[in-house]
Design a protein around this motif. Sequence first.
Motif, short mmCIF file in Angstrom:
data_model
loop_
_atom_site.label_atom_id
_atom_site.label_comp_id
_atom_site.label_asym_id
_atom_site.label_seq_id
_atom_site.Cartn_x
_atom_site.Cartn_y
_atom_site.Cartn_z
N ASN A 136 0.69 3.93 1.62
CA ASN A 136 0.99 4.62 2.87
C ASN A 136 2.26 4.11 3.55
O ASN A 136 2.85 4.78 4.36
CB ASN A 136 -0.19 4.57 3.83
N THR A 137 2.69 2.89 3.21
CA THR A 137 3.89 2.40 3.86
C THR A 137 5.14 3.09 3.32
O THR A 137 6.20 2.99 3.90
CB THR A 137 4.08 0.88 3.68
N ILE A 149 11.30 5.06 17.05
CA ILE A 149 11.49 4.73 18.47
C ILE A 149 12.80 5.38 18.90
O ILE A 149 13.87 5.00 18.41
CB ILE A 149 11.54 3.20 18.67
N LEU A 205 9.95 -6.40 3.15
CA LEU A 205 9.50 -6.75 4.50
C LEU A 205 9.85 -5.64 5.49
O LEU A 205 9.03 -5.24 6.32
CB LEU A 205 10.15 -8.07 4.91
N LEU A 206 11.07 -5.12 5.38
CA LEU A 206 11.50 -4.06 6.29
C LEU A 206 10.65 -2.81 6.10
O LEU A 206 10.24 -2.17 7.08
CB LEU A 206 12.99 -3.74 6.08
N MET A 255 19.92 -5.00 13.19
CA MET A 255 18.70 -4.60 12.48
C MET A 255 17.58 -4.21 13.45
O MET A 255 16.75 -3.37 13.14
CB MET A 255 18.22 -5.73 11.57
N SER A 256 17.55 -4.85 14.61
CA SER A 256 16.54 -4.49 15.61
C SER A 256 16.67 -3.01 15.98
O SER A 256 15.68 -2.28 16.02
CB SER A 256 16.73 -5.38 16.85
N LEU A 289 7.62 -2.61 4.97
CA LEU A 289 6.27 -2.88 5.46
C LEU A 289 6.22 -2.74 6.98
O LEU A 289 5.31 -2.14 7.55
CB LEU A 289 5.89 -4.30 5.04
N ARG A 290 7.22 -3.32 7.63
CA ARG A 290 7.23 -3.29 9.09
C ARG A 290 7.56 -1.90 9.64
O ARG A 290 7.03 -1.50 10.67
CB ARG A 290 8.24 -4.31 9.62
N PRO A 314 0.84 -1.20 0.00
CA PRO A 314 0.00 0.00 0.00
C PRO A 314 0.87 1.25 0.00
O PRO A 314 1.97 1.25 0.55
CB PRO A 314 -0.78 -0.09 1.31
N GLU A 350 18.04 -8.27 0.86
CA GLU A 350 17.12 -9.38 0.60
C GLU A 350 15.72 -9.14 1.15
O GLU A 350 14.75 -9.75 0.71
CB GLU A 350 17.68 -10.68 1.17
N LYS A 351 15.62 -8.31 2.18
CA LYS A 351 14.33 -8.16 2.86
C LYS A 351 13.79 -6.74 2.74
O LYS A 351 13.07 -6.28 3.64
CB LYS A 351 14.48 -8.54 4.34
N ARG A 390 11.29 3.17 12.85
CA ARG A 390 9.93 3.29 13.38
C ARG A 390 9.78 4.47 14.34
O ARG A 390 8.81 4.53 15.10
CB ARG A 390 9.57 2.00 14.12
N MET A 430 15.72 -0.87 12.89
CA MET A 430 14.27 -0.85 12.68
C MET A 430 13.59 0.02 13.74
O MET A 430 12.59 0.69 13.45
CB MET A 430 13.72 -2.27 12.69
N ASP A 431 14.09 -0.01 14.96
CA ASP A 431 13.54 0.90 15.98
C ASP A 431 13.64 2.35 15.50
O ASP A 431 12.67 3.11 15.58
CB ASP A 431 14.33 0.75 17.29
#
Lengths: 436, 436
Positions: free
Chosen positions: B4-5, B329, B35-36, B319-320, B38-39, B2, B31-32, B327, B323-324
Amino acid sequence: MPANTHAKAPLRLGIAGLGTVGMGVIKIVQEKADLLALRAGRPVEIVAVSARSKGKDRGYDISGYAWEDDPVKLAQRDDVDVFVELMGGSDGPAKAATQAALELGKDVVTANKALLAHHGQALAETAESHGAVLRFEAAVAGGIPVMKALTEGLAGNGITRVIGVMNGTCNYILTRMEATGQGYNALFDECARLGYLEADPQLDVGGIDAGHKLSLLASVAFGTKVNFDAVELEGIERITNQDIAHAADMGYKIKLLGVTQMTDRGLEQRMTPCLVPDTSPLGQLDGGTNMVVLEGDEVGQIVLRGAGAGMGPTASAVMSDIMDIARDIRLTTFGQPANTLIAATPVMDATPAPYYLRLELIDKPGVLAKVTSALGDAGVSIDRMRQYGQDDDADVAPVLIVTDPAPRAALDEAIEAMVGTDVLISPPVAIRIEKV
Amino acid sequence: MPANTHAKAPLRLGIAGLGTVGMGVIKIVQEKADLLALRAGRPVEIVAVSARSKGKDRGYDISGYAWEDDPVKLAQRDDVDVFVELMGGSDGPAKAATQAALELGKDVVTANKALLAHHGQALAETAESHGAVLRFEAAVAGGIPVMKALTEGLAGNGITRVIGVMNGTCNYILTRMEATGQGYNALFDECARLGYLEADPQLDVGGIDAGHKLSLLASVAFGTKVNFDAVELEGIERITNQDIAHAADMGYKIKLLGVTQMTDRGLEQRMTPCLVPDTSPLGQLDGGTNMVVLEGDEVGQIVLRGAGAGMGPTASAVMSDIMDIARDIRLTTFGQPANTLIAATPVMDATPAPYYLRLELIDKPGVLAKVTSALGDAGVSIDRMRQYGQDDDADVAPVLIVTDPAPRAALDEAIEAMVGTDVLISPPVAIRIEKV
């Protein structure tokens, strides 16, 4: 405390439900106010509460909080930033109040697995379309920060499988059956006396409660819409001491095991008794403790273990979500936008596995040949077989078989063929052996 | 996906250090990507990299990224939002580049335990005064999301103790010593051959690397300034097969165990060999796996287990953190503002514990009385004692003692008194038994 930690406005909570968990949250907010403010960078305060009985003495002073008889009113209060839903129940007031809060753009923290297992998709969409956050760490595996580990800690992974023991009461019963030799019924009664059982015991021993949790884990793990109805559920009522003893004899423990994985054919979700090696972390999990194993394509296996229930552990998980919101951590409910979650095709028994098979055969020549032929004809090969000596007072010769990995359908075909012969005294017991 | 992501701008990474971990991060980002995005709600991209050797074939295509010879230049690039420091080393380029990024208000993600153990306080203060984020999940226990669990998952808890096995190489050596009967030196050589050892092996077998991790956990757990110099360090070099066998005989395993707790007298930080019950999760931890046990006053014990090293697990942890940040965070480095961390008084052996004591006594009447008197005079009582038969070819009668919980000072006094008599053939071996 330095001035800057109080520079931001307090986060104001409205708590609905003042049972064990609700009072656990109140205890933490009251006793740890300074610590929470230091960590969050702002104070966390309770402004209003709601419960069924106002007068009851609950051990902590709640007289400073506004009281609402109606949780929906509580959720809609202007002075409430976060609605904390600790009432329980998949519908009724819990759902109504949660929805009311989200529709006003208020954040919601809940411990309610049934609510989310049944209405998680709709509620998450409501939250996200209103700019609100809906979080549920306490709904899955009590005090274990498993949703956080999965959603955030493993955010760089494709998740390959999630396994876990997520109902402490079932694990307590199974552990005690082995330790004491008492039967299932006696231990069920003991749990009822000790207050370990939900009002509807089927939620525990039937695997429903654990199934709710599994459906929520599956959604985050695989980016799918929550689909509790597709969880294959089997409780622990049919597990006998004989099965536990025989499994132990062959190096296994019996656990009520939740397993979810995405296969080529669709999404598998099972909450059923399984055998696991007694040397594995899951096999070594005794008593009422919970364990969740997260498998990622980068990280491998992450094992998380801790208390799955109780005042402190559950309140700790609720506080984790509240503190996230206080720290301006605003995540989607299921790890990605709710409107991007896909409806996965549910599949059952999609993956071959070895099975434990207990047969009670009549004691005469040639019976074993019939059993092994039935397996062979269905394409199921035997890894190990053990025949026990016959009891003096019975014409029963118990035979245990551990098969090589086989599709469940092939095993069922073999069992059907065995039943068609005259060699079985009782229906065969087949339990999946999960690779952990 | 979508629209908006992708509404938010991509998060742009600059990666310094293209060894195993750096390439692991590049692999995941390449590779991801979908997925990244989207999340995280936004794409995560690599814009520039830096390493010692530009030409080397690393298995993944890095030709699309800008190259910087100087990591400081990389950290300062206008198109870099997050500087990912994977070079290692407590000083030099890693420190210079990290500091350069933070001073420009750029976020930093690092896997560098030595850097943070030595300069964490100063770097965190720099980060926070410049509105930047500095995170280090990968620095502690590899792929296990332990910093997240402690800082966020247990944010509603007063932490009472953190224990853990945090060096896979040491645990591998100890496990193999027991399994194979090979001695420490042979297994050290095996680890060197297998590439399991740091360039400076003392970082592993001397407990330094694990000590770095412990000092970081202590800071978050207790709100104290990182103080690696106060960690009591003892490696595994002196552990013998005899100790391992005797410990097993009495129901224990020997582990290089990190323990930190806040006591009335100050902050205890130990990274030393300890005995733990062989039935405990820590006792059952074999091989190169890591385990951290977090103890909170609300949640009780949370046990986390997973791979402590390796490409995938470490990159997963990096990556954690990335990704924070993607996002939004934005947490403080040590769970509360760096300028509120207190300088705790370091204490050693503040808490009484039972001890395992191995004595080699000369074989003549009355020697045992001298030993037990020495213990009794120091106020140390004996829980269990086991005397072994004498070897045919030696005048040695090994005696094992498990004491009741005693202060280390009392035990040392007793040992000194024993040494003052003429009954010992070799210096006594004393190992703490940690309650887990």
